[in-house]
Design a protein around this motif. Structure first.
Motif, PDB file in Angstrom:
ATOM      1  N   SER A   1      23.898  -2.211 -27.200  1.00  0.00           N
ATOM      2  CA  SER A   1      24.779  -2.312 -28.257  1.00  0.00           C
ATOM      3  C   SER A   1      25.695  -0.929 -28.236  1.00  0.00           C
ATOM      4  N   VAL A   2      25.011   0.151 -28.058  1.00  0.00           N
ATOM      5  CA  VAL A   2      25.498   1.541 -28.201  1.00  0.00           C
ATOM      6  C   VAL A   2      26.721   1.381 -26.815  1.00  0.00           C
ATOM      7  N   ALA A   3      26.016   1.173 -25.587  1.00  0.00           N
ATOM      8  CA  ALA A   3      26.918   0.967 -24.479  1.00  0.00           C
ATOM      9  C   ALA A   3      27.845  -0.042 -24.315  1.00  0.00           C
ATOM     10  N   GLY A   4      28.140  -1.068 -25.279  1.00  0.00           N
ATOM     11  CA  GLY A   4      29.015  -1.856 -25.415  1.00  0.00           C
ATOM     12  C   GLY A   4      28.926  -3.032 -24.661  1.00  0.00           C
ATOM     13  N   LEU A   5      27.809  -3.402 -24.344  1.00  0.00           N
ATOM     14  CA  LEU A   5      27.575  -4.508 -23.451  1.00  0.00           C
ATOM     15  C   LEU A   5      27.317  -5.829 -24.574  1.00  0.00           C
ATOM     16  N   LEU A   6      27.041  -5.502 -25.824  1.00  0.00           N
ATOM     17  CA  LEU A   6      26.828  -6.526 -26.777  1.00  0.00           C
ATOM     18  C   LEU A   6      27.882  -6.085 -27.936  1.00  0.00           C
ATOM     19  N   ARG A   7      28.190  -7.194 -28.491  1.00  0.00           N
ATOM     20  CA  ARG A   7      29.371  -6.951 -29.640  1.00  0.00           C
ATOM     21  C   ARG A   7      28.810  -6.480 -30.757  1.00  0.00           C
TER      22      ARG A   7
ATOM     23  N   SER B   1      35.147   0.951 -21.516  1.00  0.00           N
ATOM     24  CA  SER B   1      35.693   2.262 -22.153  1.00  0.00           C
ATOM     25  C   SER B   1      34.585   3.285 -22.595  1.00  0.00           C
ATOM     26  N   ILE B   2      33.581   2.984 -22.711  1.00  0.00           N
ATOM     27  CA  ILE B   2      32.234   3.637 -23.202  1.00  0.00           C
ATOM     28  C   ILE B   2      31.944   5.081 -22.499  1.00  0.00           C
ATOM     29  N   VAL B   3      31.894   4.599 -21.117  1.00  0.00           N
ATOM     30  CA  VAL B   3      31.604   5.703 -20.195  1.00  0.00           C
ATOM     31  C   VAL B   3      32.585   6.589 -20.264  1.00  0.00           C
ATOM     32  N   GLY B   4      33.658   6.335 -20.531  1.00  0.00           N
ATOM     33  CA  GLY B   4      34.710   7.382 -20.594  1.00  0.00           C
ATOM     34  C   GLY B   4      34.581   8.404 -21.964  1.00  0.00           C
ATOM     35  N   LYS B   5      33.994   7.823 -22.671  1.00  0.00           N
ATOM     36  CA  LYS B   5      33.753   8.925 -23.941  1.00  0.00           C
ATOM     37  C   LYS B   5      32.666   9.734 -23.804  1.00  0.00           C
ATOM     38  N   GLY B   6      31.868   9.449 -22.655  1.00  0.00           N
ATOM     39  CA  GLY B   6      30.717  10.433 -22.481  1.00  0.00           C
ATOM     40  C   GLY B   6      29.407   9.772 -22.688  1.00  0.00           C
TER      41      GLY B   6
ATOM     42  N   GLU C   1      28.438  -7.292 -14.878  1.00  0.00           N
ATOM     43  CA  GLU C   1      28.130  -6.780 -16.377  1.00  0.00           C
ATOM     44  C   GLU C   1      27.911  -5.208 -16.226  1.00  0.00           C
ATOM     45  N   ILE C   2      27.072  -4.891 -15.446  1.00  0.00           N
ATOM     46  CA  ILE C   2      26.774  -3.585 -15.199  1.00  0.00           C
ATOM     47  C   ILE C   2      27.785  -2.692 -14.772  1.00  0.00           C
ATOM     48  N   VAL C   3      28.827  -3.105 -13.909  1.00  0.00           N
ATOM     49  CA  VAL C   3      29.741  -2.237 -13.469  1.00  0.00           C
ATOM     50  C   VAL C   3      30.454  -1.809 -14.510  1.00  0.00           C
ATOM     51  N   GLN C   4      30.607  -2.431 -15.772  1.00  0.00           N
ATOM     52  CA  GLN C   4      31.365  -1.903 -16.727  1.00  0.00           C
ATOM     53  C   GLN C   4      30.781  -0.457 -17.193  1.00  0.00           C
ATOM     54  N   LEU C   5      29.482  -0.326 -17.127  1.00  0.00           N
ATOM     55  CA  LEU C   5      28.858   1.018 -17.232  1.00  0.00           C
ATOM     56  C   LEU C   5      29.442   2.153 -16.557  1.00  0.00           C
ATOM     57  N   MET C   6      30.158   1.836 -15.674  1.00  0.00           N
ATOM     58  CA  MET C   6      30.681   2.767 -14.852  1.00  0.00           C
ATOM     59  C   MET C   6      32.099   2.816 -14.947  1.00  0.00           C
ATOM     60  N   GLY C   7      32.689   2.065 -16.027  1.00  0.00           N
ATOM     61  CA  GLY C   7      34.243   2.246 -16.345  1.00  0.00           C
ATOM     62  C   GLY C   7      34.982   1.090 -15.884  1.00  0.00           C
ATOM     63  N   VAL C   8      34.516   0.219 -15.067  1.00  0.00           N
ATOM     64  CA  VAL C   8      35.316  -0.678 -14.252  1.00  0.00           C
ATOM     65  C   VAL C   8      35.358  -1.877 -15.359  1.00  0.00           C
ATOM     66  N   SER C   9      36.322  -2.421 -15.458  1.00  0.00           N
ATOM     67  CA  SER C   9      36.677  -3.620 -16.333  1.00  0.00           C
ATOM     68  C   SER C   9      36.811  -4.787 -15.432  1.00  0.00           C
ATOM     69  N   TYR C  10      35.830  -5.830 -15.465  1.00  0.00           N
ATOM     70  CA  TYR C  10      35.729  -6.801 -14.394  1.00  0.00           C
ATOM     71  C   TYR C  10      36.900  -7.639 -14.465  1.00  0.00           C
ATOM     72  N   ARG C  11      37.489  -7.933 -15.564  1.00  0.00           N
ATOM     73  CA  ARG C  11      38.872  -8.983 -15.884  1.00  0.00           C
ATOM     74  C   ARG C  11      40.061  -7.812 -15.145  1.00  0.00           C
ATOM     75  N   ARG C  12      40.050  -6.726 -15.108  1.00  0.00           N
ATOM     76  CA  ARG C  12      41.075  -6.024 -14.769  1.00  0.00           C
ATOM     77  C   ARG C  12      40.966  -6.139 -13.101  1.00  0.00           C
TER      78      ARG C  12
END
Lengths: 235, 365, 288
Positions: free
Chosen positions: A49-55, A75-80, C178-189
């Protein structure tokens, strides 16, 4: 110290199934906290949830004073905030080095780069051009941690680093943790091994069926109190 | 969970229901329609008879496509291969082997099923979307092969001559009854099959092949079986269509348009239900009759409809209605009904019954 | 002997075009596992955009070509983002139906606007110029340019995927979106970007194709099959494989045409099916 991360009444759902029922957790700057609890208690759900994978709802997660609940995961990783996901989840088509480089995709400044990661985990340097999933479990865990560090986070979240690993490997990995947080990085460590979790953290929260059943200072809580909170024994 | 434990023992009795009220009505309606159609040669005009035969072909094609995709989990855009084999098989048997065309239709279906065996060996090398396109290539091979055989009329096709001496009224009546028989057989057999244990394992396999396999479902054999049945049924539809049409050509027999029609019908009707293709075929046929004069605009409309329905109604239009109002005309699932809830005429309110009913509805779809 | 060499040479030149058709499909399937039934129709659509630019807008060919690349990227990005992203999941059926629908819409809109007549792009005399290297073996300038373009693009795609951050993001998204988003990659874009690039490849193919042959609005499905066959023969996951697959298909078709015009395409299909049975992983399968 002001809170780096604060969750207020955090709820989370998988479809119709409610996994979290109002979680209040705070992480201050520079502190390492542990989340313990049995399988299905909601610890991984919390990190996701914190990482944004769950709404979630915006005001339920506050990071540096800013409501970030429900923000797009990318967008979460960009915040740190960086997550080392449960089960490693390395990219099979990429080599070790490519997995690490992808971690730096968002280009945040800081001391973590390829050289410093290889200095932390020398075993990875020899295998940098191997397919990431061809490594041993412990080495894959190192890659996963390194990948998260490459984004130079202020808050590192580790989901069950010990999962599927031999005890000696687990010790080796956790031995690197002090070096990682040395310069003031905060960390949330989710661990099933309670003693290990208590040793590496200053505070802890115990989860039980989607709620916090106990929290306190890791060094001071008694074993009986943890056992009761862990298994939900009603006194 | 607490609710179940706290229920008084006396009211824990339940029964497993198959039919719904709507389904009982539907069966009656269908019987009436079948009788009406069977008597049509005495009261309907030529066009109506011809329309029914065409509708029957569309319907059986769509039901077979639905079986393959919705229950077998295999999306094919090359089923027209078997449609064409059914058509040309019937024609060859009738024109050159002296077999009565009405007998040739099922015989051609047998031939198509046999052909489907080696075809499946090739096609099953591919998975998912690539399987779909691969089946199209195979259909093209059949089309090009036949188009190069001048004895069969080559690219411009040929006519069914075996019924030249039969009086027109008799021919049209026999074709109509054959169509009715084929539709009834297809619907009936599918209904029986899907309700059976074999049908249940098919749905399990479609939802999760690995889990199904661990429960003892032989996935490979099940897939082959479904593929062969679908080929057989599709060939019946093809033989029937060209029997009614009296003229065949490679482009008509092996056209990808058949698959397109099948897809549209399933879109309207919803994938993986038995009543979906029936409703879809009816609606599609009516649309086709009245709008095909508009040529390209009609097709643009169909294409846009396909895109929008898939994006916003992934269960198909009927699927959406059926879920919303809980209608099931051909229930192939099972519902758990707690008898005391029923007698007090309340819908199931506790979590367990709701969960059980939801999962059996999910099983149906 | 010269006839045999000529068959192979012409097959290679034809195959370069097929390889070019297939590159876009290889990219799209590699990144997002999307089965795009409208792939051939997108090629035809861009051909007609080129006609519109040179015909209705009377732009000089060079300008039109550059504009075409830009339009193609934008169109691909938009189509993916607005429509196809909704159906890009593991289940192949929704993407199949949506792209099938797009195929029908494109073919019929083009027929409405341009009529069903085939037409080609005029390049002056370039399309008919050739050099003769040996008796019976002539190499057309246009096919040679096509071959050069295909080689350059194969190198470029291989480089993009293997050595750039974007390429890493593509491969990672395809592994675990799913996990690639954790690196800041939006899969939709990322998907939209991949489709945009695929459309640029399609635009190059469309331009060269329209200079070589007269194109009609209903040509799409045939091109889809050639592209698909090239990808499978060559092996999935490798741009050089797709290139080789195109060659193999081109040679097979040329051999078929030599025996009888009716059997050219047929032989191509047969070779494809044979590869599927004998060596299903293709000529150059990805070994990772």
């Amino acid at each position: 110290m002001s809170a780096l991360l604060e969750t207020r009444g955090l709820t989370a759902f998988y479809g119709d199934f409610q996994a979290l029922f109002g979680i209040d957790v705070t992480v201050a700057q520079g502190e390492v906290i542990a989340l313990i609890g049995s399988n299905g208690a909601g610890k991984s759900t919390f990190l996701k949830s914190v990482a944004g994978l769950l709404r979630t709802r915006a005001e339920q997660i506050v990071y540096r004073g800013e409501p970030v609940g429900g923000a797009a995961a990318a967008s979460i990783v960009g915040k740190g905030i960086a997550l080392v996901p449960e089960g490693r989840r390395l990219f099979a088509s990429l080599t070790v080095e490519e997995n690490l480089l992808l971690g730096a995709y968002c280009k945040r400044p800081g001391r973590w780069n390829l050289q410093s990661i290889y200095a932390l985990f020398p075993a990875l340097q020899e295998r940098r051009h191997h397919a990431a999933t061809a490594l041993s479990g412990g080495q894959q865990q190192m890659v996963a941690i390194g990948r998260a560090l490459m984004s130079n986070p202020d808050l590192l979240m580790c989901d069950e680093l010990s999962l599927g690993l031999a005890p000696v490997i687990v010790r080796e990995i956790y031995a690197a943790l002090p070096a990682i947080v040395a310069d003031g990085m905060s960390a949330i460590v989710v661990e099933q091994d309670v003693q290990l979790a208590r040793r590496v953290s200053s505070r802890f929260y115990c989860f039980q069926e989607g709620r916090v059943s106990l929290s306190g200072l890791s060094a001071q809580v008694s074993d009986e109190a943890i056992t009761q909170a862990y298994f939900g024994v009603v006194t | 969970m607490n609710t179940l434990l706290n229920r008084p023992a006396a009211s824990a009795s339940f029964e497993v229901r198959r039919a719904t009220r709507a389904s009982r009505v539907a069966v009656l309606v269908l019987l009436v329609i079948a009788l009406a159609v069977a008597s049509a040669p005495w009261w309907a005009g030529r066009d109506a008879l011809h329309d029914f035969v065409q509708l029957a072909s569309y319907l059986v094609f769509a039901m077979m496509w639905n079986l393959l995709a919705g229950y077998g989990g295999m999306v094919s855009i090359g089923q027209q291969a078997f449609f064409g084999i059914g058509g040309y098989g019937m024609l060859i048997l009738a024109n050159y082997c002296g077999v009565s065309p009405f007998v040739a239709v099922p015989l051609a279906a047998v031939i198509a099923t046999v052909v489907a065996v080696p075809v499946s060996l090739v096609a099953f090398r591919l998975e998912g979307g690539y399987f779909a396109i691969g089946t199209w290539v195979i259909a093209e091979v059949f089309r090009l092969t036949i188009a190069n055989v001048s004895v069969l009329g080559g690219g411009s096709g040929t006519s069914l001559t075996a019924l030249q001496d039969v009086p027109r009224a008799l021919r049209e009546s026999l074709t109509l009854w054959l169509a009715l028989a084929i539709v009834a057989a297809a619907v009936g057999l599918l209904y029986v099959f899907l309700r059976s244990k074999a049908g249940l394992s098919l749905t399990a396999m479609r939802d999760n092949a690995v889990a199904a396999s661990s429960q003892g479902v032989d996935v490979k054999r099940a897939r082959l079986f479904v593929y062969l049945v679908s080929a057989c049924g599709t060939a019946l539809a093809g033989g029937l269509y060209f029997l009614g049409n009296l003229r065949i050509s490679p482009d008509a027999a092996f056209s990808a348009n058949w698959t397109a029609f099948g897809i549209f019908i399933v879109l309207i009707g919803g994938l993986g239900t038995l009543e979906g293709p029936i409703l879809g075929a009816l609606i599609f046929f009516v649309l086709n009759k009245f709008l095909s004069d508009y040529g390209t605009w009609y097709l643009i409309g169909l294409g846009a409809l396909a895109i929008l329905v898939t994006m916003f109604f992934p269960q198909g239009l009927w699927g959406f209605v059926s879920r919303r109002f809980g209608l099931q005309l051909f229930p192939v699932g099972r519902r758990v009904v707690f008898l005391d809830d029923e007698t007090s005429a309340r819908p199931a309110t506790d979590d367990v019954t709701k969960a059980l009913n939801t999962s059996s509805a999910a099983h149906r779809a | 002997m010269n006839t045999l060499i000529n068959i192979i040479v012409q097959g290679v030149l034809l195959g370069a075009l097929y390889g070019l058709f297939a590159m876009g499909q290889s990219l799209v399937f590699g990144v997002m596992r999307l089965t795009n039934t409208a792939h051939g129709d997108f090629i035809v659509l861009l051909v007609f955009v080129l006609f519109a630019l040179t015909g209705f807008a009377h732009l000089p060919l060079a300008v039109a070509l550059i504009l075409l690349l830009g339009i193609a990227f934008g169109a691909g990005y938009a189509v993916q983002y607005a429509i196809l992203n909704r159906v890009s999941s593991r289940d192949p059926l929704p993407s199949l139906i949506v792209t099938f629908g797009l195929s029908i819409v494109i073919q019929n809109v083009l027929q409405q606007v341009f009529s069903a007549d085939p037409r080609s792009v005029a390049t002056g005399s370039f399309e008919s110029q050739s050099i003769t290297v040996a008796p019976g073996i002539t190499l057309g300038y246009l096919p040679l340019v096509t071959l050069a373009a295909t080689v350059v693009l194969a190198f470029a795609m291989q480089w993009l995927f293997g050595r750039t951050p974007l390429g890493r993001a593509f491969r990672a998204t395809s592994d675990d979106r799913e996990i690639v988003q954790l690196m800041g990659v939006s899969y939709r874009r990322t998907y939209a970007l991949a489709m945009g690039i695929a459309f640029v490849l399609i635009a190059v193919a469309a331009a060269l194709y329209s200079m070589r042959t007269a194109v009609s609005p209903t040509d799409g499905p045939a091109l889809l099959l050639y592209a698909f066959e090239a990808v499978i023969i060559g092996g999935m996951g490798s741009f050089w494989g797709t290139f080789l697959g195109g060659m193999a298909l081109g040679i097979a078709q040329q051999a078929g045409f030599y025996f009888d015009p009716g059997w050219g395409i047929w032989l191509g299909h047969i070779v494809f099916l044979a590869v599927l049975v004998i060596r299903p992983q293709g000529l150059l399968p990805k070994t990772a």
